[in-house]
Design a protein around this motif. Structure first.
Motif, mmCIF file in Angstrom:
data_model
loop_
_atom_site.group_PDB
_atom_site.id
_atom_site.type_symbol
_atom_site.label_atom_id
_atom_site.label_comp_id
_atom_site.label_asym_id
_atom_site.label_seq_id
_atom_site.Cartn_x
_atom_site.Cartn_y
_atom_site.Cartn_z
ATOM 1 N N GLN A 167 0.872 -1.176 0.000
ATOM 2 C CA GLN A 167 0.000 0.000 0.000
ATOM 3 C C GLN A 167 0.906 1.222 0.000
ATOM 4 O O GLN A 167 1.780 1.364 0.858
ATOM 5 N N LEU A 168 0.698 2.126 -0.955
ATOM 6 C CA LEU A 168 1.591 3.260 -1.161
ATOM 7 C C LEU A 168 0.911 4.575 -0.791
ATOM 8 O O LEU A 168 -0.202 4.851 -1.259
ATOM 9 N N LEU A 169 1.576 5.361 0.024
ATOM 10 C CA LEU A 169 1.122 6.709 0.349
ATOM 11 C C LEU A 169 2.009 7.694 -0.407
ATOM 12 O O LEU A 169 3.191 7.849 -0.099
ATOM 13 N N LEU A 170 1.440 8.327 -1.428
ATOM 14 C CA LEU A 170 2.163 9.300 -2.242
ATOM 15 C C LEU A 170 1.770 10.696 -1.787
ATOM 16 O O LEU A 170 0.580 11.029 -1.759
ATOM 17 N N VAL A 171 2.749 11.517 -1.467
ATOM 18 C CA VAL A 171 2.492 12.802 -0.809
ATOM 19 C C VAL A 171 3.063 13.964 -1.616
ATOM 20 O O VAL A 171 4.161 13.873 -2.158
ATOM 21 N N ASP A 172 2.308 15.063 -1.673
ATOM 22 C CA ASP A 172 2.854 16.355 -2.101
ATOM 23 C C ASP A 172 3.274 17.103 -0.843
ATOM 24 O O ASP A 172 2.436 17.388 0.025
ATOM 25 N N LEU A 173 4.549 17.402 -0.712
ATOM 26 C CA LEU A 173 5.011 18.162 0.444
ATOM 27 C C LEU A 173 4.390 19.557 0.467
ATOM 28 O O LEU A 173 3.984 20.093 -0.567
ATOM 29 N N LEU A 174 4.335 20.135 1.643
ATOM 30 C CA LEU A 174 3.826 21.493 1.788
ATOM 31 C C LEU A 174 4.621 22.442 0.895
ATOM 32 O O LEU A 174 5.844 22.458 0.905
ATOM 33 N N GLY A 175 3.904 23.221 0.074
ATOM 34 C CA GLY A 175 4.559 24.179 -0.807
ATOM 35 C C GLY A 175 4.885 23.645 -2.185
ATOM 36 O O GLY A 175 5.422 24.381 -3.019
ATOM 37 N N PHE A 176 4.527 22.368 -2.448
ATOM 38 C CA PHE A 176 4.866 21.756 -3.730
ATOM 39 C C PHE A 176 3.687 20.951 -4.271
ATOM 40 O O PHE A 176 2.771 20.592 -3.529
ATOM 41 N N GLY A 177 3.755 20.663 -5.570
ATOM 42 C CA GLY A 177 2.662 19.914 -6.175
ATOM 43 C C GLY A 177 1.348 20.627 -5.974
ATOM 44 O O GLY A 177 1.242 21.848 -6.150
ATOM 45 N N ASP A 178 0.322 19.881 -5.564
ATOM 46 C CA ASP A 178 -1.001 20.450 -5.328
ATOM 47 C C ASP A 178 -1.316 20.618 -3.847
ATOM 48 O O ASP A 178 -2.487 20.788 -3.472
ATOM 49 N N SER A 179 -0.291 20.561 -3.000
ATOM 50 C CA SER A 179 -0.479 20.865 -1.580
ATOM 51 C C SER A 179 -0.557 22.373 -1.382
ATOM 52 O O SER A 179 -0.159 23.146 -2.258
ATOM 53 N N PRO A 180 -1.084 22.820 -0.232
ATOM 54 C CA PRO A 180 -1.171 24.261 0.038
ATOM 55 C C PRO A 180 0.194 24.940 -0.030
ATOM 56 O O PRO A 180 1.229 24.307 0.227
ATOM 57 N N LYS A 181 0.163 26.204 -0.387
ATOM 58 C CA LYS A 181 1.395 27.004 -0.476
ATOM 59 C C LYS A 181 1.228 28.272 0.363
ATOM 60 O O LYS A 181 1.100 29.371 -0.169
ATOM 61 N N PRO A 182 1.228 28.097 1.680
ATOM 62 C CA PRO A 182 1.023 29.238 2.576
ATOM 63 C C PRO A 182 2.257 30.122 2.667
ATOM 64 O O PRO A 182 3.333 29.774 2.161
ATOM 65 N N ASN A 183 2.110 31.242 3.332
ATOM 66 C CA ASN A 183 3.242 32.099 3.676
ATOM 67 C C ASN A 183 3.904 31.462 4.898
ATOM 68 O O ASN A 183 3.394 31.539 6.008
ATOM 69 N N SER A 184 5.044 30.814 4.700
ATOM 70 C CA SER A 184 5.639 29.989 5.755
ATOM 71 C C SER A 184 7.154 30.001 5.646
ATOM 72 O O SER A 184 7.712 30.332 4.595
ATOM 73 N N ASP A 185 7.820 29.594 6.728
ATOM 74 C CA ASP A 185 9.275 29.478 6.654
ATOM 75 C C ASP A 185 9.708 28.117 6.099
ATOM 76 O O ASP A 185 10.881 27.899 5.840
ATOM 77 N N TYR A 186 8.760 27.199 5.919
ATOM 78 C CA TYR A 186 9.026 25.879 5.336
ATOM 79 C C TYR A 186 10.209 25.185 6.004
ATOM 80 O O TYR A 186 11.082 24.612 5.348
ATOM 81 N N SER A 187 10.219 25.247 7.314
ATOM 82 C CA SER A 187 11.286 24.602 8.073
ATOM 83 C C SER A 187 11.107 23.089 8.044
ATOM 84 O O SER A 187 10.048 22.561 7.690
ATOM 85 N N LEU A 188 12.152 22.386 8.453
ATOM 86 C CA LEU A 188 12.080 20.933 8.522
ATOM 87 C C LEU A 188 10.986 20.504 9.502
ATOM 88 O O LEU A 188 10.232 19.561 9.225
ATOM 89 N N ASN A 189 10.861 21.183 10.625
ATOM 90 C CA ASN A 189 9.842 20.819 11.613
ATOM 91 C C ASN A 189 8.434 20.970 11.055
ATOM 92 O O ASN A 189 7.549 20.147 11.335
ATOM 93 N N ILE A 190 8.205 22.006 10.266
ATOM 94 C CA ILE A 190 6.878 22.205 9.676
ATOM 95 C C ILE A 190 6.562 21.081 8.696
ATOM 96 O O ILE A 190 5.445 20.536 8.682
ATOM 97 N N GLN A 191 7.546 20.713 7.880
ATOM 98 C CA GLN A 191 7.315 19.610 6.947
ATOM 99 C C GLN A 191 7.063 18.302 7.708
ATOM 100 O O GLN A 191 6.175 17.515 7.338
ATOM 101 N N LEU A 192 7.820 18.075 8.770
ATOM 102 C CA LEU A 192 7.623 16.863 9.563
ATOM 103 C C LEU A 192 6.243 16.840 10.212
ATOM 104 O O LEU A 192 5.557 15.808 10.201
ATOM 105 N N ASN A 193 5.830 17.953 10.779
ATOM 106 C CA ASN A 193 4.525 18.001 11.445
ATOM 107 C C ASN A 193 3.384 17.738 10.475
ATOM 108 O O ASN A 193 2.405 17.041 10.798
ATOM 109 N N ALA A 194 3.500 18.305 9.265
ATOM 110 C CA ALA A 194 2.455 18.082 8.259
ATOM 111 C C ALA A 194 2.398 16.610 7.857
ATOM 112 O O ALA A 194 1.312 16.029 7.709
ATOM 113 N N LEU A 195 3.556 15.995 7.694
ATOM 114 C CA LEU A 195 3.607 14.576 7.335
ATOM 115 C C LEU A 195 3.116 13.690 8.475
ATOM 116 O O LEU A 195 2.437 12.683 8.249
#
Length: 318
Positions: free
Chosen positions: A75-103
């Motif tokens: 079973q495969l979970l394919l993800v668009d990271l925050l700020g890329f693909g069709d995921s949201p592109k908020p005004n953010s610092d796009y830190s590693l912690n933010i990406q981890l929390n979203a995942l």
């Protein structure tokens, strides 16, 4: 006068594009993890699970090459990271912690944190995969890492990228953020790198200057990868790296892999940074073979060497 008119005709549209891209980001809402879930897709069935994390400017569609090879057993979970693909592109610092929390929110929601999951990452996604594994070792069996970038600092990154395609050279330079604001101009068919497919290149255009620049600094260059290896300890990691990778230095990736107690480092002789796009079966076979051998193996194979029986795999690594 003619020269002045020409310059105005050149500067005005360029300035308009840069201004539009700048204010589009600045006026975007701040990141809210409760109202801005990641875009994702679940493919396949089976008891074994995989989470796929793409690289800088990538998307979940990066992995859609001969998926049927593993979708019948995984079973495969394919993800668009925050700020890329069709995921949201908020005004953010796009830190590693933010990406981890979203995942983390997505992985727990879809129950890919049951200890029977392998993380698969490419490039920037490899760094995020290692960070996830270090933080939640009980969630995952291990990781398969492709094209891992290990840079000493930003200067080394710039030096490495200086020999790349035009947009890569400009985006990694002193005025990289400004150039990224102009990516609607630079990311045309004329500038498309030879090792990217058309669909992957189209998805690469979906980032913003902020998601690119901040992710590059905060996720690719800034983290201490050696801290991850200490935290991961004996989890199984399979590194797949192209010997011709000019984006992620081969020697530093191999040196890093040797800090793990249970690592397999597979060198693809003619592979570059996008080796998966050319030879997806290399990754799919590594996934199928992930649980076969627990031995630590560091060696070199050709693209076809993984098309062998499970019992013969170790014999083909020199």
């Amino acid at each position: 006068m003619t020269l002045l008119i020409f310059l105005l005709l050149l500067i005005i549209p360029i300035g308009s594009i840069a201004g539009y891209e700048y204010f589009k980001v600045i006026n975007a809402p701040k990141y809210n993890p409760e109202t801005m879930p990641l875009n994702y897709e679940i493919v396949g069935a089976g008891d074994k699970k995989l989470v796929f994390i793409h690289g800088l400017t990538g998307s979940k569609n990066y992995w859609k090459r001969e998926l049927e090879t593993v979708s019948k057993t995984h079973q495969l979970l394919l993800v668009d990271l925050l700020g890329f693909g069709d995921s949201p592109k908020p005004n953010s610092d796009y830190s590693l912690n933010i990406q981890l929390n979203a995942l983390e929110k997505l992985i727990t929601k879809e129950n890919f944190n049951d200890g029977n999951t392998v993380i698969v990452g490419h490039s920037m996604g490899s760094i995020i995969s290692l960070a996830l594994l270090a933080k939640h070792s009980n969630w995952f069996k291990g990781a398969i890492i492709t094209g891992l970038p290990v840079y000493k600092d930003r200067n080394e990154f710039r030096e490495i990228m200086s020999g790349h395609a035009v947009f890569d050279r400009l985006a990694s330079g002193k005025y990289g953020t400004l150039i990224c604001m102009l990516h609607p101009i630079f990311m045309t068919d004329y500038f498309k790198p030879d090792n990217l497919t058309d669909d992957v290149y189209e998805d690469a255009k979906k980032h913003t200057w902020q998601s690119y620049a901040n992710s590059l600094n905060e996720v690719v260059i800034k983290p201490d990868l050696y801290a991850f290896s200490k935290a991961i300890k004996d989890k199984k990691i399979v590194f797949i790296h192209g010997a011709e990778d000019t984006s992620a230095p081969y020697e530093t990736a191999k040196e890093y892999a040797e800090t793990f107690s249970n690592a397999k480092f597979i060198t693809i002789k003619d592979g570059d940074h996008q080796l998966f796009l050319k030879e997806p079966n290399i990754l799919w076979r590594a996934i199928q073979d992930f649980s076969v051998s627990e031995d630590t193996i560091i060696g070199t194979v050709g693209p076809k060497a993984l098309n062998i029986s499970k019992n013969e795999q170790a014999l083909n690594i020199k």
